[in-house]
Design an enzyme around this catalytic site. Sequence first.
Site, mmCIF file in Angstrom:
data_model
loop_
_atom_site.group_PDB
_atom_site.id
_atom_site.type_symbol
_atom_site.label_atom_id
_atom_site.label_comp_id
_atom_site.label_asym_id
_atom_site.label_seq_id
_atom_site.Cartn_x
_atom_site.Cartn_y
_atom_site.Cartn_z
ATOM 1 N N ASP A 91 54.757 62.814 7.139
ATOM 2 C CA ASP A 91 56.193 62.809 6.865
ATOM 3 C C ASP A 91 56.813 64.032 7.537
ATOM 4 O O ASP A 91 57.365 64.921 6.878
ATOM 5 C CB ASP A 91 56.443 62.825 5.358
ATOM 6 C CG ASP A 91 55.873 61.596 4.676
ATOM 7 O OD1 ASP A 91 56.456 60.518 4.837
ATOM 8 O OD2 ASP A 91 54.844 61.714 3.995
ATOM 9 N N SER A 150 48.018 56.732 3.499
ATOM 10 C CA SER A 150 49.293 56.582 2.812
ATOM 11 C C SER A 150 49.082 55.758 1.558
ATOM 12 O O SER A 150 48.266 54.821 1.541
ATOM 13 C CB SER A 150 50.312 55.886 3.716
ATOM 14 O OG SER A 150 51.466 55.508 2.982
ATOM 15 N N LEU A 172 47.160 58.635 -5.591
ATOM 16 C CA LEU A 172 46.543 59.634 -4.724
ATOM 17 C C LEU A 172 45.399 59.064 -3.898
ATOM 18 O O LEU A 172 44.724 58.118 -4.292
ATOM 19 C CB LEU A 172 46.031 60.802 -5.573
ATOM 20 C CG LEU A 172 47.074 61.523 -6.434
ATOM 21 C CD1 LEU A 172 46.431 62.707 -7.152
ATOM 22 C CD2 LEU A 172 48.264 61.978 -5.606
ATOM 23 N N HIS A 220 45.961 63.333 0.012
ATOM 24 C CA HIS A 220 46.515 64.229 -1.000
ATOM 25 C C HIS A 220 45.502 65.316 -1.384
ATOM 26 O O HIS A 220 45.856 66.486 -1.539
ATOM 27 C CB HIS A 220 46.885 63.445 -2.263
ATOM 28 C CG HIS A 220 48.021 62.493 -2.084
ATOM 29 N ND1 HIS A 220 47.844 61.132 -2.094
ATOM 30 C CD2 HIS A 220 49.352 62.695 -1.893
ATOM 31 C CE1 HIS A 220 49.016 60.526 -1.933
ATOM 32 N NE2 HIS A 220 49.942 61.453 -1.794
ATOM 33 N N GLN A 258 65.141 58.716 -4.308
ATOM 34 C CA GLN A 258 64.841 58.636 -2.874
ATOM 35 C C GLN A 258 64.533 57.216 -2.432
ATOM 36 O O GLN A 258 64.159 56.991 -1.274
ATOM 37 C CB GLN A 258 63.703 59.571 -2.498
ATOM 38 C CG GLN A 258 62.339 59.222 -3.050
ATOM 39 C CD GLN A 258 61.340 60.343 -2.840
ATOM 40 O OE1 GLN A 258 61.411 61.403 -3.464
ATOM 41 N NE2 GLN A 258 60.390 60.121 -1.944
ATOM 42 N N GLN A 294 60.489 64.777 6.907
ATOM 43 C CA GLN A 294 60.645 65.305 5.552
ATOM 44 C C GLN A 294 60.279 66.784 5.497
ATOM 45 O O GLN A 294 60.974 67.588 4.861
ATOM 46 C CB GLN A 294 59.754 64.521 4.601
ATOM 47 C CG GLN A 294 59.683 65.097 3.194
ATOM 48 C CD GLN A 294 58.782 64.279 2.297
ATOM 49 O OE1 GLN A 294 59.205 63.298 1.716
ATOM 50 N NE2 GLN A 294 57.518 64.681 2.183
#
Length: 289
Positions: free
Chosen positions: A153, A188, A35, A39, A63, A156
């Site tokens: 993302d 990220s 994290l 986040h 994934q 996503q």
Amino acid sequence: MTLKTVHSVAELRAVIAQWRAEGLRVGLVPTMGALHAGHISLTEHIRNHADRVVVSIFVNPTQFGPNEDFGAYPRTLPDDQKMLDAAGVDLCFAPSVEEMYPEGFATRVSVDGSLTNVLCGAARPGHFDGVAQIVTKLLLQALPDCAIFGQKDYQQLMVIRRFSTDLNIPVEIIGAPILREEDGLAMSSRNRYLTLAERVVAPTLNRVLADITRAAATGQDIAPLLTKGREDILRAGFSPIDYLEIRDANTLELVTERVTGPSRVFVAAHLGKARLIDNHAIKPANIAG
């Protein structure tokens, strides 16, 4: 530490059932751990929509492709728990692979169509099937009122909205703005892979996207903007570039000439061991508001 952590679906459901009995709204923040402040911003954002916040931490094997970084992906649960505790998160769900995919597991969730056969879907075959599978499981395990996903993302996020609608999963899917470092690099977990020298280069992606966004919003031809963008990214030291494209913000259809409606410019490029992605919203100057 006041944060409660559970490791089984049964424990997760027991805690949430008690909250439901008290008439509380539940928000879910799915993560793969490692994290960072991005986040934590999701947990803060979802507080506007829920009384209790659950953060899931699970590095999902389905994934990742066969040559990707599943084994190397950082697993930092104790540090993650400290961050969540400091942020006031109510519950951490940290299941094992065996809990999520027990022996005999034989079900797949697959999303077809224009949302998944472009961008990261083309560069990482099967990736979004794995995402659809794990997020479907998490949504059904927790049955939250809402769940939040970052717009870094963006593809996503669109895929998750699509299958949650298609499967009639009763949850509000919320998109949260990209959180960036001071130099513009999108936050990220994979930024940890960057060396000190690569970390200096990495913000090039954001600068290139910003230049393209400004020019495209004024109606300039897209092709030369993208050509220069690719040249700038490669010159900075990235290689290869998986994609640098402008697509419709609602359908992900490719925009090839000029931007005439809400769009986004997307990039994915490799820098050392890291594959970095980013995107910017493009709002044409002729659209009011």
